[in-house]
Enzyme design. Structure first.
Site, short mmCIF file in Angstrom:
data_model
loop_
_atom_site.label_atom_id
_atom_site.label_comp_id
_atom_site.label_asym_id
_atom_site.label_seq_id
_atom_site.Cartn_x
_atom_site.Cartn_y
_atom_site.Cartn_z
N SER A 128 -14.27 1.49 3.40
CA SER A 128 -13.55 3.34 4.04
C SER A 128 -12.18 2.24 5.30
O SER A 128 -12.69 1.24 6.26
CB SER A 128 -13.72 3.65 4.81
OG SER A 128 -14.95 3.96 5.60
N GLY A 129 -11.10 2.65 5.77
CA GLY A 129 -10.78 2.87 6.57
C GLY A 129 -9.68 1.69 6.49
O GLY A 129 -9.39 1.30 5.83
N ILE A 130 -9.95 1.04 8.04
CA ILE A 130 -8.91 -0.54 8.38
C ILE A 130 -10.20 -1.58 7.77
O ILE A 130 -9.52 -2.55 7.15
CB ILE A 130 -8.91 -0.64 9.83
CG1 ILE A 130 -10.65 -1.07 10.69
CG2 ILE A 130 -8.21 0.62 10.92
CD1 ILE A 130 -10.03 -1.75 11.78
N GLY A 131 -11.14 -2.00 7.08
CA GLY A 131 -12.09 -2.56 6.78
C GLY A 131 -11.64 -2.42 5.21
O GLY A 131 -11.04 -3.67 4.81
N LEU A 175 -26.58 -4.07 8.97
CA LEU A 175 -26.18 -4.70 10.54
C LEU A 175 -27.07 -4.80 10.91
O LEU A 175 -27.62 -5.47 11.94
CB LEU A 175 -24.96 -4.66 10.91
CG LEU A 175 -23.19 -5.70 10.41
CD1 LEU A 175 -22.08 -4.74 11.07
CD2 LEU A 175 -23.49 -6.54 10.61
N ASN A 187 -15.65 -6.39 11.13
CA ASN A 187 -14.33 -5.17 11.03
C ASN A 187 -16.20 -4.03 10.92
O ASN A 187 -15.75 -2.83 12.04
CB ASN A 187 -14.20 -5.11 9.80
CG ASN A 187 -13.38 -3.78 9.77
OD1 ASN A 187 -12.55 -3.26 10.73
ND2 ASN A 187 -14.04 -2.83 9.22
N SER A 198 -12.27 -2.69 20.88
CA SER A 198 -11.79 -1.15 20.95
C SER A 198 -11.01 -1.62 22.40
O SER A 198 -11.84 -2.47 23.13
CB SER A 198 -12.33 -0.55 20.62
OG SER A 198 -12.04 1.08 21.21
N TYR A 218 -27.33 7.39 29.72
CA TYR A 218 -27.37 7.25 28.27
C TYR A 218 -25.93 8.38 28.35
O TYR A 218 -25.53 9.25 29.03
CB TYR A 218 -28.32 7.05 27.49
CG TYR A 218 -27.21 6.90 26.43
CD1 TYR A 218 -26.81 6.04 25.31
CD2 TYR A 218 -26.89 8.21 25.35
CE1 TYR A 218 -27.13 5.87 24.11
CE2 TYR A 218 -26.60 8.11 24.27
CZ TYR A 218 -26.18 6.92 22.79
OH TYR A 218 -24.82 6.67 21.66
#
Length: 357
Positions: free
Chosen positions: A67-70, A112, A138, A189, A212
């Site tokens: 999806s998206g930019i990948g 990952l 990515n 980013s 956090y």
């Protein structure tokens, strides 16, 4: 509460998130010295920046292809002739994405957060027995729980966004050495300098036991992505491999799927009212850095809107000492999954060719 008032408050809060997401207008940025300027800008698309570039015969790997930019990055690289390996956490989603684009693609599963999965993915790529020309790191994760989550004692953003890709790049470096000109693109980013902790990489707080915040630790992991490219560029100096980091832009993609509805609304507002880019525009800088002949000797830089920039007086994106320390710590945290490289892995490659029926 009156429904209209409730909706007003919701939209007002979402607008505040949007300003946080999109805003760093006061940051001073200069063109990076020694890097050719491109004719492209924040309106350019991935298809436009790769127009006329022939990637036939090249092998590329794009993580987070579903999806998206990948997805758009994979689509455009395949359109230009590359054989693209696309990864997703789900093999089924990778298969669906790869089958929906024109050109040569191969789907692989990659989780990952699980370094055994990272090793298995790298070995599958190596089994193709072809030099790896382009490695695009990515895939990304943005949590939205408001509380720290950990994987093997390390904060989750840092593990998924940085350490998983750190292991993957290490396991594939031998194949990149074999390419006529290998390129590594780390998708970072603007959060790397706008939202990361003031101290930079918090080496004494990698488990996020204090202070956090979802945005802060997302920015922390994105700073790690930028510093990874900075240090790798130094380590690869004199080779035919380059490593650079990019900010793709603010884009309303599935990166926000773990966020609360307020933050999701903020992203939607940011991308609808001038802060953001389309997916096609968001993939432009990645594709430009991965393919432009002008950048064959450019390494260790940070790119926005298809141009390398130097960020003045804010953050740690260009902090070479911090990058070197991060590299050492990353090696320590992932030591059992790493391999040592002295150059191209020609022996493994030629052995595999001999064994192929």
């Amino acid at each position: 509460m009156n429904p209209d008032r409730r909706e007003f408050l919701r939209l007002s809060a979402a607008a505040a998130v949007a300003a946080s997401v999109g805003g760093c207008a006061g940051t001073k940025k200069l063109p990076a010295e020694g890097v050719p300027r491109s004719p492209f800008n924040d309106d350019s698309t991935a298809a436009e920046v790769t127009q006329g570039i022939d990637l036939t015969g090249k092998l590329a790997l794009v993580t987070g292809c579903s999806s998206g930019i990948g997805y758009e990055t994979m689509r455009v690289l395949a359109l230009r002739g590359a054989w693209v390996v696309g990864t997703s956490r789900s093999l089924e989603r990778a298969e669906a994405a790869c089958s929906s684009v024109s050109g040569s693609t191969t789907p692989l599963a990659l989780e990952l957060s699980d370094f055994d999965s990272v090793v298995a993915c790298a070995e599958a790529v190596r089994s193709i027995n072809q030099p790896l020309d382009i490695l695009i790191l990515n895939a990304g994760y943005f949590g939205g729980s408001g509380r720290p989550e950990r994987i093997n004692g390390i904060e989750k953003h840092f593990v998924i966004n940085h350490l998983g890709h750190f292991v993957l790049a290490n396991r594939l470096l031998g194949r990149l050495y074999m390419a006529p000109q290998g390129r590594i693109v780390s998708v970072s980013s603007r959060a790397a300098y706008a939202r990361a902790p003031e101290a930079g990489i918090v080496f004494d707080n990698l488990d996020a036991h204090r202070d956090y915040d979802d945005f802060t630790f997302y920015g922390h992991s994105k700073l790690a992505n930028a510093l990874f490219a900075l240090r790798l560029g130094e380590l690869l100096e004199g080779t035919r491999i380059t490593a650079n980091a990019v900010h793709p832009g603010v884009i309303n993609t599935e990166i926000d799927r773990h966020m609360n509805r307020l933050t999701q609304a903020g992203f939607a507002i940011a991308t609808s009212f001038g802060f953001g880019k389309t997916v096609e525009q968001g993939a432009a800088t990645t594709c430009y850095v991965a393919t432009s002949p002008k950048l064959a000797a450019t390494s260790g830089k940070f790119f926005e809107d298809c141009n390398a920039i130097t960020i003045v007086g804010e953050g740690h994106v260009h902090d070479a000492a911090m990058a070197e320390r991060l590299w050492r710590v990353s090696e320590e945290l992932t030591a059992e999954y790493l391999v040592t490289h002295t150059g191209p892995d020609w022996n493994d490659f030629e052995r595999a060719l001999r064994e192929t029926p």
